[in-house]
Design an enzyme around this catalytic site. Structure first.
Site, PDB file in Angstrom:
ATOM      1  N   THR A   1      -3.240  30.408 -28.023  1.00  0.00           N
ATOM      2  CA  THR A   1      -2.241  29.339 -28.561  1.00  0.00           C
ATOM      3  C   THR A   1      -1.268  29.085 -26.944  1.00  0.00           C
ATOM      4  O   THR A   1      -1.662  29.836 -26.040  1.00  0.00           O
ATOM      5  CB  THR A   1      -1.447  29.905 -29.533  1.00  0.00           C
TER       6      THR A   1
ATOM      7  N   GLU B   1      -6.396  28.061 -32.283  1.00  0.00           N
ATOM      8  CA  GLU B   1      -6.430  29.419 -32.551  1.00  0.00           C
ATOM      9  C   GLU B   1      -7.069  30.422 -31.789  1.00  0.00           C
ATOM     10  O   GLU B   1      -6.305  30.817 -30.621  1.00  0.00           O
ATOM     11  CB  GLU B   1      -7.431  29.506 -33.769  1.00  0.00           C
TER      12      GLU B   1
ATOM     13  N   ASP C   1      -7.942  31.087 -40.057  1.00  0.00           N
ATOM     14  CA  ASP C   1      -6.637  31.666 -40.495  1.00  0.00           C
ATOM     15  C   ASP C   1      -6.303  31.737 -41.768  1.00  0.00           C
ATOM     16  O   ASP C   1      -5.492  32.287 -42.435  1.00  0.00           O
ATOM     17  CB  ASP C   1      -5.727  30.812 -39.692  1.00  0.00           C
TER      18      ASP C   1
END
Length: 594
Positions: A415, A435, A455
């Site tokens: 990120t 991600e 996620d």
């Protein structure tokens, strides 16, 4: 607590290569914190960071993860553009020069304070699951969860990207510049080439085996089968073409037409792990405006992102649980301060695992989780000074006939984060991601695609009870991203955020405490050693003064683990004397202002 200047200097000179902690772990994104200076102002900013000094300004400030991106944003602000305008240029360049962290193929969350109205709001640019997805997307034929990288690499993990739509939406609402011109710096860099930084080269080398799986990805990052070398000039004409489509046609140039077709072909054509994303998933993607989640703390208002992110709620819970403690008197080096912060964090993560998910699909008790009376009951669990044997999820005000199972996710550190304050009084905090580092390891139209769907919880149920963050068609996966704006009397005083997977929550909470309780400026808060407790183990940053906490915390009864921390905190403080910007020494970003 802060990293020593000697350690920072070593990182700048040679970069940091952290050993793999498991056979399938990629090199963390702390690798290679050095970067070749591009101008005198960048050199000055890098020197300030190395010396632990915040950068001062009066009119505007931008902090982001790569000097080329920061310079692009600074040029926009100097020309009279807004924070929203500058963000477009910054993000477009980041997607080129820091492709492992964010880009057109990913998603983002944005918190905005409007300098004219004083209002604060958020934009949700999170990726969405394909319409054909089912709760068993990441399960094998026996219904057991896949291994993390078994799920990640290939098309299965790719959700509909949200970052291009978020860039366009924010600029349309709050910008005053020509949209197409804002993409020009990234287009020029893509065509003319940019210098591969030590960090990018190190990360490519550490993930070469996975980058080699997709032919297009391998051709870009492993030319002639060899990982990109530090100092090499890298060009990306396909990225320039995609940006031109976005510049000329707006989001239709991304979500329909050749770019969209390239995305779908890459996802569905990944013969090693094809995915479900189709043309309709891209065509129907929309940004969602959501109310900011704001909590009181030390006479301030800490505002962040609500569901589908858990960041704003979890940071708010940590701070709210600590509101009655005197952390200022205890100080930043006192193990008792960290016991309190660690237990508050453990309890917040327990609630996060049970309740937080996309609230367009499942009810999320945001008000109940942040209710001061509820947080007081949570604080009472550890007020006696003992280490909690267990940190269970609580029971906030909620319809508990809607039973929820505790669900884990496998967020890995990656990120990027952008903080901007402009000359009009607007403040922008945006955390952006694909991600895991390098996402799904699939390239399409010059950019990497996200693996954001991992996620979600890989399990849909536990003992017959549904998991809130299970996969569902059109749903947005839970995130830990925590872009944050702290206000006092309705005006911004701190704009911050960080990358780092689920550690983001702890990084941001720690920085708010460092600034408001311990009086640190933003560079000191970025420098300080990291100490996190999410699930019972205290993770302490090696080679920093946080390591000094290991013995006293172990004596209290904690399991302690020393290792690298992958924060990339970028922060701006706003005060009566002007602006101060701080950039995390663990990465290659800088702060520039005027």
């Amino acid at each position: 607590m802060r990293l020593t200047n000697a350690v920072i200097a070593i990182w700048f000179a040679a970069g940091t290569v952290v050993a793999q902690q498991a056979a399938d772990a990629v090199a963390p994104e702390t690798a290679g914190a050095g970067v070749v200076a591009t101008s005198a102002r960048v050199q000055a900013a890098q020197t300030a960071k190395a010396e632990g000094r915040a950068v001062a300004a009066q009119d505007w400030m931008v902090v982001a993860a790569h000097p080329l991106a920061v310079e692009a944003g600074a040029d926009v602000l100097a020309a009279g553009g807004t924070a929203a305008d500058a963000m477009v240029s910054v993000q477009a360049v980041l997607g080129l020069v820091e492709p492992q962290s964010s880009g057109l193929g990913g998603g983002a969350f944005l918190v905005w304070h409007d300098g004219t109205t004083g209002q604060i709001t958020t934009l949700d640019g999170r990726e969405t699951a394909p319409l054909e997805a089912t709760p068993r997307l990441f399960q094998d034929d026996a219904g057991e969860p896949l291994g993390f990288f078994e799920a990640v690499v290939g098309g299965r993990s790719v959700g509909a990207p949200g970052t291009p739509a978020l860039m366009a939406e924010a600029q349309a609402r709050w910008g005053n510049s020509d949209w197409a011109a804002l993409l020009d710096p990234a287009i020029r860099l893509a065509e003319d080439g940019f210098t591969v930084s030590p960090r990018l080269a190190t990360l490519v080398a550490g993930d070469a085996a996975r980058l080699a799986v997709d032919p297009a990805t391998a051709a870009y990052f492993l030319p002639d089968g060899v990982p990109l070398a530090e100092g090499a000039v890298l060009r990306n004409p396909d990225y320039a073409t995609s940006l031109r489509a976005l510049a000329e046609q707006g989001i239709n140039g991304f979500y329909t037409g050749p770019v969209a077709e390239a995305i779908v072909a890459a996802v569905q054509g990944a013969d090693h792990n094809p995915g479900l994303l189709g043309p309709m998933d891209l065509a129907i993607y929309r940004i969602k405006e959501r109310p900011a989640v704001c909590v009181p703390y030390r006479g301030h208002e800490v505002c962040g992102m609500g569901p589908p992110s858990s960041g704003g709620v979890a940071v708010g819970q940590i701070l709210g649980t600590l509101e009655s403690t005197d952390l200022a008197a205890l100080g930043s080096e006192n193990p008792e301060s960290w016991r309190l912060i660690g237990e508050a964090s453990r309890l917040a993560f327990a609630d996060r695992g049970r309740y937080l998910a996309d609230n367009d699909f499942v009810p999320v008790p945001v008000e109940g989780l942040l209710d001061p009376a509820y947080l007081a009951t949570r604080a009472a669990l550890f007020e006696d000074g003992d280490v909690l044997d267990e940190a269970p999820a609580g029971e906030p005000e909620f319809d508990h006939t809607l039973r929820r199972a505790d669900g884990d996710t496998l967020e890995r550190p990656a990120t990027t984060h952008i903080s901007i304050v402009d000359s009009y009084g607007n403040a922008l905090s945006m955390t952006s991601t694909i991600e895991n580092a390098f996402g799904a390891r699939l390239m399409a139209a010059g950019f990497l695609l996200n693996n954001e769907l991992t996620d979600f919880s890989f399990r849909s149920h536990e003992a017959g009870v549904p998991v809130a963050n299970r996969v569902e068609p059109g749903k947005r996966p839970r995130s830990s991203m925590a872009p944050t704006i702290v206000r006092r009397d309705g005006a911004p005083v701190l704009v911050l955020g960080s990358p780092g997977g689920s550690s983001i929550i702890g990084y941001v909470a720690q920085a708010v405490i460092a600034h408001l309780d311990w009086g640190m400026d933003v560079q000191q808060a970025a420098d300080m050693g990291r100490a996190l407790n999410r699930f019972g183990i205290f993770d302490l940053e090696e080679n920093s003064s946080a390591a000094a906490l290991a013995e006293p915390l172990a004596a209290m009864g904690y399991e302690v683990r020393l290792g690298a921390q992958t924060s990339g905190l970028h922060a701006i403080s706003v005060g009566s004397t002007g602006l101060l910007g701080g950039a995390d020494p663990r990465r290659e970003g800088v702060a520039l202002g005027q």
